[in-house]
Write a protein that holds these residues in place. Structure first.
Motif, short mmCIF file in Angstrom:
data_model
loop_
_atom_site.label_atom_id
_atom_site.label_comp_id
_atom_site.label_asym_id
_atom_site.label_seq_id
_atom_site.Cartn_x
_atom_site.Cartn_y
_atom_site.Cartn_z
N MET A 182 31.34 34.28 50.46
CA MET A 182 30.00 34.85 50.62
C MET A 182 29.82 35.53 51.98
N SER A 183 30.34 34.91 53.03
CA SER A 183 30.16 35.46 54.37
C SER A 183 30.97 36.74 54.59
N THR A 184 32.00 36.94 53.79
CA THR A 184 32.82 38.15 53.93
C THR A 184 32.31 39.27 53.03
N LEU A 185 32.05 38.99 51.77
CA LEU A 185 31.62 40.04 50.84
C LEU A 185 30.15 40.39 50.99
N ARG A 186 29.36 39.42 51.40
CA ARG A 186 27.93 39.61 51.62
C ARG A 186 27.28 40.27 50.39
N GLY A 187 26.50 41.34 50.61
CA GLY A 187 25.77 41.94 49.50
C GLY A 187 26.40 43.21 48.96
N SER A 188 27.65 43.45 49.27
CA SER A 188 28.31 44.67 48.82
C SER A 188 28.77 44.54 47.37
N GLU A 189 28.10 45.25 46.48
CA GLU A 189 28.45 45.20 45.06
C GLU A 189 29.87 45.72 44.83
N GLU A 190 30.23 46.77 45.56
CA GLU A 190 31.56 47.35 45.41
C GLU A 190 32.64 46.35 45.84
N ALA A 191 32.37 45.64 46.95
CA ALA A 191 33.34 44.64 47.43
C ALA A 191 33.48 43.51 46.42
N TRP A 192 32.37 43.08 45.82
CA TRP A 192 32.42 42.01 44.83
C TRP A 192 33.23 42.45 43.61
N GLU A 193 33.02 43.69 43.18
CA GLU A 193 33.75 44.20 42.01
C GLU A 193 35.24 44.25 42.29
N ARG A 194 35.60 44.69 43.48
CA ARG A 194 37.02 44.74 43.84
C ARG A 194 37.60 43.33 43.92
N PHE A 195 36.84 42.43 44.48
CA PHE A 195 37.31 41.05 44.62
C PHE A 195 37.60 40.44 43.25
N VAL A 196 36.71 40.67 42.30
CA VAL A 196 36.87 40.12 40.95
C VAL A 196 38.10 40.72 40.26
N SER A 197 38.43 41.96 40.59
CA SER A 197 39.55 42.63 39.93
C SER A 197 40.86 42.49 40.71
N SER A 198 40.93 41.61 41.67
CA SER A 198 42.13 41.43 42.48
C SER A 198 43.30 40.95 41.61
N PRO A 199 44.53 41.18 42.05
CA PRO A 199 45.71 40.79 41.26
C PRO A 199 46.08 39.31 41.37
N ALA A 200 45.29 38.51 42.07
CA ALA A 200 45.62 37.09 42.23
C ALA A 200 45.74 36.42 40.86
N SER A 201 46.69 35.50 40.74
CA SER A 201 46.92 34.82 39.47
C SER A 201 47.31 33.36 39.69
N TYR A 202 47.40 32.63 38.57
CA TYR A 202 47.73 31.20 38.64
C TYR A 202 49.20 30.96 38.99
N SER A 203 50.09 31.80 38.48
CA SER A 203 51.52 31.61 38.72
C SER A 203 52.18 32.94 39.05
N GLY A 204 53.46 32.86 39.40
CA GLY A 204 54.18 34.07 39.78
C GLY A 204 53.91 34.42 41.23
N PRO A 205 54.50 35.51 41.72
CA PRO A 205 54.35 35.90 43.13
C PRO A 205 52.90 36.06 43.57
N THR A 206 52.04 36.59 42.68
CA THR A 206 50.65 36.83 43.08
C THR A 206 49.83 35.54 43.22
N ALA A 207 50.41 34.42 42.81
CA ALA A 207 49.72 33.14 43.02
C ALA A 207 49.68 32.78 44.50
N TRP A 208 50.56 33.42 45.27
CA TRP A 208 50.65 33.10 46.70
C TRP A 208 49.78 34.00 47.57
N LEU A 209 49.10 34.98 46.96
CA LEU A 209 48.21 35.84 47.74
C LEU A 209 47.16 34.99 48.44
#
Length: 231
Positions: A182-209
């Motif tokens: 919350m303290s980083t994204l604040r009220g930026s709708e664009e930042a929230w949308e990007r955050f939700v679409s990040s490549p982070a995942s449960y397993s595999g290399p992107t699990a370590w992001l």
């Protein structure tokens, strides 16, 4: 004692000269006995115990994870000031959670606990085995600390930090993770949308992001970070 052990090592060519399975069995048992004696030599005062962990320079995280609370407590007490050993014991919690000694108790034995914890967490992919359960246990231990500061939270694997939870039945993200987001994204709708679409995942290399890297990329619109290097 070490000299005796050296002089009683088996002749490596003897195995090629015999087909006597009984003799081979005796040789194997003798080798196991020598290995046990060598571990005791490297771990002073261990002879009276059922198991010896050996020299702290050679003991593995798996050895420490399998040790009983009594053995581990005694081992740490005999090697006060060994920061490398303390870090190995901390990592052992990721594969075998225990109630005694606690994660916080072990961390307090380090000469620079905050620096050590941040360093291990930042380099988690290099330090932990691949199964997802291992890094989940690490994140749980870190978030359970009373003084889990924002920099440390940002170093956590993003998917795990967001999903292990801390609320009722763990359906909600942990409060310190929520605060960091919350303290980083604040009220930026664009930042929230990007955050939700990040490549982070449960397993595999992107699990370590890391959470902080993903948050920064979401806010600044920069390319998603590459996963940290492994072993």
């Amino acid at each position: 004692m070490r000299a005796i052990l050296r002089n009683t090592r088996p002749d490596p060519r003897a195995r090629l000269r015999t087909h006597d399975y009984a003799a081979l069995g005796e040789e194997r048992r003798a080798s196991e006995l020598r290995a046990s004696i060598e571990r005791i030599i490297g771990d002073p005062s261990a002879a009276a115990r059922k198991s010896a962990l050996g020299d702290p320079r050679n003991v593995t995280v798996r050895d420490l994870a399998n040790a009983s609370a009594e053995v581990l407590e005694g081992y740490l007490a005999r090697h006060i000031g060994d920061d490398d050993l303390v870090e190995k014991v901390l990592l052992s919690f990721a594969s075998s959670p225990r109630s005694q000694p606690t994660f916080a108790d072990v961390l307090a034995r380090h000469s620079a606990p905050r620096t050590a914890l941040l360093s291990i967490t930042t380099g988690l992919r290099r330090r932990l085995a691949p199964p997802p359960g291992h890094w989940e246990l690490w994140v749980r231990e870190v978030l359970a600390l009373l003084d889990c500061d924002p920099e440390l939270v940002r170093a956590l694997p993003v998917w795990t930090a967001l999903t292990i939870g801390g609320g009722f039945r763990r359906r909600e993200a942990h409060n310190v993770v929520t605060t960091a987001v919350m303290s980083t994204l604040r009220g930026s709708e664009e930042a929230w949308e990007r955050f939700v679409s990040s490549p982070a995942s449960y397993s595999g290399p992107t699990a370590w992001l890391r959470l902080g890297d993903i948050l920064d990329a979401a806010v600044h619109g920069t390319p998603w970070p590459t996963p940290p290097s492994g072993r």
